[in-house]
Design a protein around this motif. Structure first.
Motif, short mmCIF file in Angstrom:
data_model
loop_
_atom_site.label_atom_id
_atom_site.label_comp_id
_atom_site.label_asym_id
_atom_site.label_seq_id
_atom_site.Cartn_x
_atom_site.Cartn_y
_atom_site.Cartn_z
N SER A 17 89.46 91.16 147.28
CA SER A 17 89.20 91.65 148.01
C SER A 17 88.61 89.81 149.07
O SER A 17 88.93 89.90 150.13
N ARG A 18 88.41 89.53 147.81
CA ARG A 18 88.32 88.50 148.61
C ARG A 18 88.46 86.95 148.39
O ARG A 18 89.37 86.46 146.99
N GLY A 19 89.21 85.78 148.79
CA GLY A 19 89.32 84.27 147.91
C GLY A 19 90.94 84.76 147.19
O GLY A 19 91.42 85.24 147.98
N ARG A 22 92.06 87.56 146.99
CA ARG A 22 93.18 87.83 148.37
C ARG A 22 94.55 87.37 148.89
O ARG A 22 95.32 88.00 148.38
N ALA A 39 88.14 96.20 143.84
CA ALA A 39 86.85 95.34 144.20
C ALA A 39 86.16 96.21 144.41
O ALA A 39 86.36 97.74 144.42
N ASP A 41 82.85 96.27 147.02
CA ASP A 41 82.62 96.88 148.21
C ASP A 41 84.22 96.74 149.04
O ASP A 41 85.36 96.05 148.80
N PRO A 44 86.74 94.80 152.93
CA PRO A 44 87.34 93.41 153.27
C PRO A 44 88.02 94.56 152.19
O PRO A 44 89.72 94.59 152.70
N GLU A 47 89.98 96.03 155.23
CA GLU A 47 90.34 95.16 155.71
C GLU A 47 92.26 94.67 155.26
O GLU A 47 92.85 94.27 156.39
N LEU A 48 92.56 94.35 154.13
CA LEU A 48 93.43 93.77 153.41
C LEU A 48 94.26 94.95 153.63
O LEU A 48 95.61 94.90 154.12
N THR A 187 86.62 79.02 148.86
CA THR A 187 86.11 80.51 148.15
C THR A 187 84.95 80.75 148.14
O THR A 187 84.47 79.80 148.03
N ALA A 188 84.10 81.25 148.20
CA ALA A 188 83.03 81.84 148.39
C ALA A 188 82.52 81.54 146.73
O ALA A 188 81.30 80.06 147.17
N PRO A 218 93.97 79.81 148.75
CA PRO A 218 93.84 80.87 148.15
C PRO A 218 95.55 81.58 148.10
O PRO A 218 96.20 82.05 146.82
#
Ligand SMILES: NC(=O)c1ccc[n+]([C@@H]2O[C@H](COP(=O)([O-])OP(=O)(O)OC[C@H]3O[C@@H](n4cnc5c(N)ncnc54)[C@H](OP(=O)(O)O)[C@@H]3O)[C@@H](O)[C@H]2O)c1
Length: 261
Positions: A17-19, A22, A39, A41, A44, A47-48, A187-188, A218
């Motif tokens: 989902s992130r980083g 994704r 993931a 959550d 996100p 969204e992807l 990334t976070a 990424p």
């Protein structure tokens, strides 16, 4: 696999989902794979899905749950499995960790690589499949502000090389490879550590980053994962910097060597 060979292949990506995840899901989707992104959550992931369309299936689940590993392996039998999910450790010197915070990456990162690797070997996934696990440059260089992170990531490298040996011994034809990306602010997770290491050295983040050279993104990681499914990448582990993939010598002992426990 070339982009042609990836077309139509099912790829499961944990932490999609992130980083990095994704970036990996996007690169595999653009190379023609049907990507299943996992993931916890949901937002996100949705969204992807809106971005990638029907080539992406969102699965909201805990990748470190062994039942999830078993169910998704049975349901999708991926030709490409990318074990990327990872927890963000608490950025503190070692004496400020508790055992629970120290072991966080063992409970998520290592546990999930263990469960999914086991499922891949037992299924077994089809010959020609690739299982790619995200270790870290910290496995080589240490990570003194992140508790058990570096050791957890070193264990992922070992686990992956043990699985490669089991695949060879069983004639399964499943390729297992680990990737060790350099720390990046992109990334976070990485940004929290770049800030923490800069502060520890009394530097501002911009000066710290200027000293570190070009950052992995990424997109770099996505491209590297697509490349690793192709020919010419036959090592068990690769360091990943902005300059690309660099093979690392296998961590396995020489044949016949006896290792103390
Ligand atoms: N960034 C760096 O500098 C760096 C360097 C070397 C290695 N790595 C490794 O690369 C991987 C990706 O890192 P990143 O920087 O992209 O991290 P990130 O931006 O924090 O993303 C982590 C991803 O993993 C998912 N995740 C976490 N725990 C999960 C669980 N139990 N089940 C399912 N999904 C889970 C997160 O989604 P949810 O929270 O919604 O579940 C998210 O999609 C990690 O294994 C990390 O250790 C990162």
């Amino acid at each position: 696999m070339s982009d042609n060979e990836i077309t139509g292949t099912t790829a499961v990506v944990t932490g999609a989902s992130r980083g990095f995840g994704r970036g990996i899901a996007t690169a595999l989707s653009k190379a023609g794979a049907q990507v299943v992104g996992v993931a916890r959550d949901r937002a996100p992931l949705e969204e992807l899905r809106a971005e990638l369309g029907e080539s992406f299936t969102a699965v909201s689940a805990d990748a470190a749950d062994p039942t999830v590993a078993g169910q998704l392996t049975d349901a999708y039998r991926p030709g490409i499995l990318v074990l990327n999910a990872g927890a963000t450790p608490l950025p503190r010197p070692i004496q400020h960790h508790t055992w629970q915070t120290f072991s966080r990456n063992w409970d998520t990162d290592v546990a999930h690589v263990f469960h999914w690797t086991r499922e891949a070997l037992l299924a077994p996934l089809a010959p020609g499949s690739a299982v790619i696990a995200l270790s870290s440059g910290a496995a080589l260089f240490g990570s003194p502000l992140s508790g058990g992170y570096a050791g957890a990531k070193a264990t992922i490298r070992w686990l992956t090389s043990y699985a490669a040996a089991e695949s060879d011994r069983g004639g399964l034809g499943i390729r297992f490879v680990s990737v060790l990306p350099q720390l990046t602010p992109a990334t976070a997770l990485g940004a929290a550590y770049v800030d923490a290491y800069a502060a520890r050295e009394g530097m501002d983040t911009a000066a710290f980053l200027a000293r570190s050279g070009p950052a992995v993104t990424p997109e770099h990681v996505g491209r590297a994962i697509v490349d690793l499914t192709g020919p010419g990448y036959d090592q068990e582990a690769y360091l990943l910097t902005a300059a690309g993939l660099r093979p690392l010598p296998g961590p396995s002992a020489p044949p016949g060597a006896t290792q103390p426990e």
